[in-house]
Scaffold this motif. Structure first.
Motif, PDB file in Angstrom:
ATOM      1  N   GLY A 231      10.215 -92.052 -94.477  1.00 47.10           N
ATOM      2  CA  GLY A 231       9.418 -91.242 -93.550  1.00 47.10           C
ATOM      3  C   GLY A 231       9.818 -91.518 -92.109  1.00 47.10           C
ATOM      4  O   GLY A 231      11.009 -91.527 -91.771  1.00 47.10           O
ATOM      5  N   GLU A 254       5.297 -84.340 -85.860  1.00 54.60           N
ATOM      6  CA  GLU A 254       5.254 -83.721 -87.186  1.00 54.60           C
ATOM      7  C   GLU A 254       4.272 -82.557 -87.207  1.00 54.60           C
ATOM      8  O   GLU A 254       3.110 -82.716 -86.867  1.00 54.60           O
ATOM      9  CB  GLU A 254       4.799 -84.821 -88.162  1.00 54.60           C
ATOM     10  N   GLY A 261      11.738 -84.610 -97.482  1.00 58.03           N
ATOM     11  CA  GLY A 261      12.540 -85.359 -98.454  1.00 58.03           C
ATOM     12  C   GLY A 261      13.631 -84.492 -99.067  1.00 58.03           C
ATOM     13  O   GLY A 261      14.748 -84.964 -99.323  1.00 58.03           O
ATOM     14  N   ASN A 286      18.731 -87.972 -91.874  1.00 65.06           N
ATOM     15  CA  ASN A 286      17.531 -88.285 -91.085  1.00 65.06           C
ATOM     16  C   ASN A 286      17.220 -87.141 -90.120  1.00 65.06           C
ATOM     17  O   ASN A 286      16.057 -86.803 -89.897  1.00 65.06           O
ATOM     18  CB  ASN A 286      17.726 -89.588 -90.294  1.00 65.06           C
TER      19      ASN A 286
HETATM   20  P1  ATP Z   1       8.423 -85.046 -99.151  1.00 61.03           P
HETATM   21  O1  ATP Z   1       8.103 -85.389-100.578  1.00 61.03           O
HETATM   22  O2  ATP Z   1       7.241 -84.929 -98.257  1.00 61.03           O
HETATM   23  O3  ATP Z   1       9.368 -83.902 -98.987  1.00 61.03           O
HETATM   24  P2  ATP Z   1       9.657 -87.677 -99.155  1.00 61.03           P
HETATM   25  O4  ATP Z   1       8.474 -88.578 -99.354  1.00 61.03           O
HETATM   26  O5  ATP Z   1      10.601 -87.490-100.270  1.00 61.03           O
HETATM   27  O6  ATP Z   1       9.200 -86.293 -98.527  1.00 61.03           O
HETATM   28  P3  ATP Z   1      10.079 -88.800 -96.499  1.00 61.03           P
HETATM   29  O7  ATP Z   1      10.491 -90.224 -96.445  1.00 61.03           O
HETATM   30  O8  ATP Z   1       8.698 -88.444 -96.123  1.00 61.03           O
HETATM   31  O9  ATP Z   1      10.523 -88.240 -97.931  1.00 61.03           O
HETATM   32  O10 ATP Z   1      11.035 -87.964 -95.528  1.00 61.03           O
HETATM   33  C1  ATP Z   1      12.432 -87.901 -95.711  1.00 61.03           C
HETATM   34  C2  ATP Z   1      13.157 -88.192 -94.418  1.00 61.03           C
HETATM   35  O11 ATP Z   1      12.782 -87.226 -93.423  1.00 61.03           O
HETATM   36  C3  ATP Z   1      12.859 -89.554 -93.828  1.00 61.03           C
HETATM   37  O12 ATP Z   1      13.694 -90.541 -94.390  1.00 61.03           O
HETATM   38  C4  ATP Z   1      13.117 -89.309 -92.337  1.00 61.03           C
HETATM   39  O13 ATP Z   1      14.488 -89.361 -92.066  1.00 61.03           O
HETATM   40  C5  ATP Z   1      12.666 -87.862 -92.163  1.00 61.03           C
HETATM   41  N1  ATP Z   1      11.251 -87.804 -91.735  1.00 61.03           N
HETATM   42  C6  ATP Z   1      10.175 -87.496 -92.480  1.00 61.03           C
HETATM   43  N2  ATP Z   1       9.039 -87.562 -91.749  1.00 61.03           N
HETATM   44  C7  ATP Z   1       9.428 -87.903 -90.503  1.00 61.03           C
HETATM   45  C8  ATP Z   1       8.737 -88.118 -89.257  1.00 61.03           C
HETATM   46  N3  ATP Z   1       7.406 -87.990 -89.158  1.00 61.03           N
HETATM   47  N4  ATP Z   1       9.464 -88.474 -88.170  1.00 61.03           N
HETATM   48  C9  ATP Z   1      10.795 -88.604 -88.237  1.00 61.03           C
HETATM   49  N5  ATP Z   1      11.506 -88.415 -89.368  1.00 61.03           N
HETATM   50  C10 ATP Z   1      10.841 -88.064 -90.484  1.00 61.03           C
END
Ligand code: ATP
Length: 319
Positions: A231, A254, A261, A286
């Motif tokens: 995240g 956000e 993801g 990222n």
């Molecule tokens: P989702 O299931 O919500 O699509 P996820 O849980 O698989 O997401 P996250 O870790 O939430 O994955 O997000 C993936 C990537 O997106 C993170 O590793 C980061 O690089 C980027 N990201 C997500 N949220 C943010 C944020 N609030 N600020 C900056 N980068 C973010």
């Protein structure tokens, strides 16, 4: 070795514009947005460049047309997308809670997405593909699981690779065999893209075991690369040789976290398949995740390489 392929649900997403607990009262909503975790992934991969292809099904309706048009525009081969004349395009309704958690109402497996079948067009795409990206969302559906297993076996047999995003949504875990299917796919995966507790679910260890123990277990199982999504804390890539490469997140506000993801994964896989080193792929991934959360709609912020380069030049990185 052929395009990056994703199989699975293509949905129209409708998002509540106010936060709250679920949908037990009328709420203002906005949409339709092209959606479905596999569709978001492949759209972002297509925008990065390198060949991308999608296998899925939509209805003969505007929700389907809006999805196909978007994927085509972004360079995705849509020859494996079936237009089902008998069922509507699947839908996802999303509402955010004040703490950032989400409530979903899916109409997925009772829509065209759930009637997906192996056809000559699917066979042709799978014969060409060099990489399959598997989304955990499809593990709850018997037929689509069988299609995925068949595609994965075909692609591996010709020297292709597999990535897996566990993406385990409690709303979609209906089928009791989901757990064993997940374990089987972990065993076939070259690259894993977990977030939160998914690293431990994949390794079949409790979180108390710690990240290194979970990674060691996954490398023993044959996984060759693990990109851990964190995240707003960015992401870390772990390799069996012991390297741990971290990519800091970008500082953004956000607006709609859905799809972060999937955009991260689409960018990461496309960049690695284009031959970029891990650190560069992490920077693009990222950036793709961060850019996407600044747009309302699950794939509205997916970026081309030029858009991501601009974003990278103009956005501060968090420490
Ligand atoms: P989702 O299931 O919500 O699509 P996820 O849980 O698989 O997401 P996250 O870790 O939430 O994955 O997000 C993936 C990537 O997106 C993170 O590793 C980061 O690089 C980027 N990201 C997500 N949220 C943010 C944020 N609030 N600020 C900056 N980068 C973010």
């Amino acid at each position: 070795l052929g395009p990056t392929l994703c199989i699975g649900e293509i949905l129209a997403e409708i998002v509540a514009t106010t936060t709250g607990n679920g949908f037990l009262e009328p709420v203002p909503m906005i949409g339709p947005y092209p959606s479905g975790a596999p569709a978001i992934f492949i759209d972002q991969a297509g925008r990065i460049g390198g060949a991308a292809a999608m296998v899925g099904a939509v209805g003969d309706d505007d929700f389907g047309r809006v999805n196909i048009a978007r994927l085509k525009r972004d360079g995705v081969d849509v020859s494996g997308i079936h237009t089902d004349p008998t069922l509507p395009t699947g839908t996802a309704f999303v509402r955010y809670r004040p703490d950032g958690a989400r409530d979903f109402v899916f109409n997925m497996w009772t829509s065209a997405a759930g009637a997906l079948a192996w056809t000559d067009a699917v066979d042709a795409v799978c014969t060409r593909a060099g990489h399959l990206h598997v989304m955990g969302t499809l593990l709850g559906h018997q037929t689509i699981w069988e299609m995925t297993e068949r595609a994965a076996t075909m692609i591996k047999a010709r020297g292709g690779t597999i990535s897996l995003d566990p993406n385990l949504r409690k709303e979609l875990r209906g089928d009791p065999q989901t757990g064993s299917r997940f374990a089987q796919m972990v065993g076939m995966a070259d690259l894993l893209l977990p977030s939160g507790d998914e690293l431990y679910l994949a390794a079949d260890l409790p979180p108390e075991a710690g990240e290194e123990a979970a990674l060691a277990r996954l490398f023993d199982l044959g996984v060759k690369e693990v990109a851990i999504k964190r995240g707003a804390d960015g992401a870390t890539c772990a390799l069996p040789d012991g390297s741990r490469i971290h990519g800091a997140a970008f500082a953004v506000t956000e607006l709609d976290p859905t799809g972060a993801g999937d955009c991260f994964g689409g960018a990461y896989v496309a960049c690695r398949r284009l031959g970029m080193p891990v650190q560069q792929a992490l920077t693009y991934a990222n950036a793709a995740g961060a850019r996407n959360v600044t747009f309302r709609g699950p794939m509205e912020g997916a970026g081309t390489r030029t858009e991501l380069n601009d974003f990278i030049s103009n956005t501060k990185r968090l420490a």
